[in-house]
Design an enzyme around this catalytic site. Structure first.
Site: not given
Length: 387
Positions: A167, A251, A304, A307, A323, A328, A335
């Site tokens: 990231d 990305e 997340c 989950c 979250c 969860c 990051d």
């Protein structure tokens, strides 16, 4: 002779570009390389441009080919319309096999009696013969020679089981899915005060004076030094990633849109994410690694990784979040969580590559639907993607 060659190449390029632009503006006519190659021969026969015969014809023909390539990229909407070359930017001249001689580790260019006095950064591989030589002069007044050849020593590395998702950021240049963070060196910020001082001094100098040229050269050398540091740092980081990982996933960032945010434009440009991606792409191809890019609208930060719950909003100033799923409740570093999700999406693409082919976004969308996540793409605004 080198300065004269670069000057003639710049003149031919600008003259050919002006002819193409005028032909299209006046009569909607297109001019190709073959036509302008014949025009170059005619230009050499005129008294005004007879000095073009004093330099090798190879770089002059090469510069016309580069102009043809620039137009092809423009029509494919890959780059902008070609612009005129300026003397202050330096320049370059390309020589094919007929325009140079390389013997005994010495390089002699056409129209030159003696070989160039070169300080080699590294020796050529044993038995390698360059196919193209490019001589360039940068804005800082430094001469460079680049030789294109086949290097048999570049071979695929042994396969590994390690994979990594990355990231990209500003505070941390890169955050790995393993939790490691690479600090952003901010090379430009360290020299910003010096750049402002030299720019102020340059603005006070009289145009056309020798003092202005000296001030301009000092500023150009500072810019070149910062660029060299940045490039060296990214080369070392990309080489390390390729050596240590079999699959590298990043990305696909819209950098050109993100720099339109004037508050972050300087630091984003200084980070040079696109340069790092370029290094990773060709080094991965050389070493037998897999380099993947996931879709830029994939909500990597807002998802997340435990989950699969996707939060609606996650401002940039929120670096740690919990979250909201009652089942969860995991606490995430923004990051690191994004890097883990990027890696998961990239591995899904790698598994489904035989089915999906090059359409990465479809693979990501299918993997998200299978895991129960929903991708919200409607209402997305250009520029900085919603993360």
């Amino acid at each position: 002779m080198l300065r004269r060659t670069l000057g003639c190449a710049r003149l031919v390029y600008n003259k050919a570009l002006a002819a193409r632009s005028e032909a299209w503006t006046t009569g909607k006519k297109t001019i190709g390389y073959a036509k302008q190659s014949g025009d170059l021969t005619a230009w050499k026969k005129t008294p005004e441009l007879a000095f073009l015969n004093d330099v090798s014809s190879v770089p002059l023909q090469q510069i016309l080919r580069h102009l043809q390539t620039a137009y092809a990229r423009f029509f494919k909407k890959v780059s902008k319309y070609p612009s005129f070359k300026k003397k202050a930017h330096g320049g370059s001249a390309g020589f094919t096999k007929s325009g140079f001689r390389f013997e005994g580790g010495q390089l002699t260019l056409a129209k030159m009696d003696a070989p160039l006095d070169i300080r080699w950064s590294r020796h050529l591989p044993e038995g390698a013969q360059p196919s193209t030589v490019t001589v360039s002069l940068d804005a800082a007044g430094r001469w460079h020679v680049s030789l294109l050849c086949d290097d048999p020593s570049i071979k695929p590395l042994p396969r590994l089981k390690t994979v990594v998702g990355i990231d990209m950021g500003i505070t941390a240049l890169a955050t790995f899915s393993t939790g490691e963070k690479i600090t952003n060196a901010r090379h430009d910020a360290k020299e910003l005060s010096r750049k402002k001082l030299l720019s102020h001094r340059l603005a006070k100098k009289q145009k056309g004076s020798k003092n202005r040229l000296k001030a301009q050269m000092k500023l150009a050398r500072l810019h070149a030094r910062v660029a060299d540091r940045r490039r060296d740092h990214l080369h070392k980081l990309s080489t390390r990633l390729v050596r240590e990982n079999q699959v590298i996933v990043v990305e696909d960032l819209n950098v050109s849109g993100m720099v339109k945010n004037h508050k972050l434009a300087r630091v984003i440009s200084d980070a040079s994410w696109r340069m790092l991606f370029t290094f990773l792409a060709y080094k991965s191809e050389w070493r037998g690694r897999t380099f993947l890019k996931v879709d830029r609208f994939f909500p990597s930060s807002k998802t997340c990784h435990c989950c699969g719950h996707v939060v609606e909003k996650l401002p940039l100033d929120v670096r740690v979040w919990t979250c909201p799923n009652p089942l969860c409740g995991a606490v995430h570093d923004r990051d690191e969580n994004a890097a883990i999700n990027i890696l998961a999406a990239g591995l899904a693409v790698a598994r489904d590559s035989e089915v999906c082919g090059p359409d990465v976004s479809q693979c990501i969308l299918r993997s998200m639907l299978q895991s129960g996540m929903k991708q919200k793409t409607q209402g997305a605004t250009p520029g900085i993607p919603s993360r």
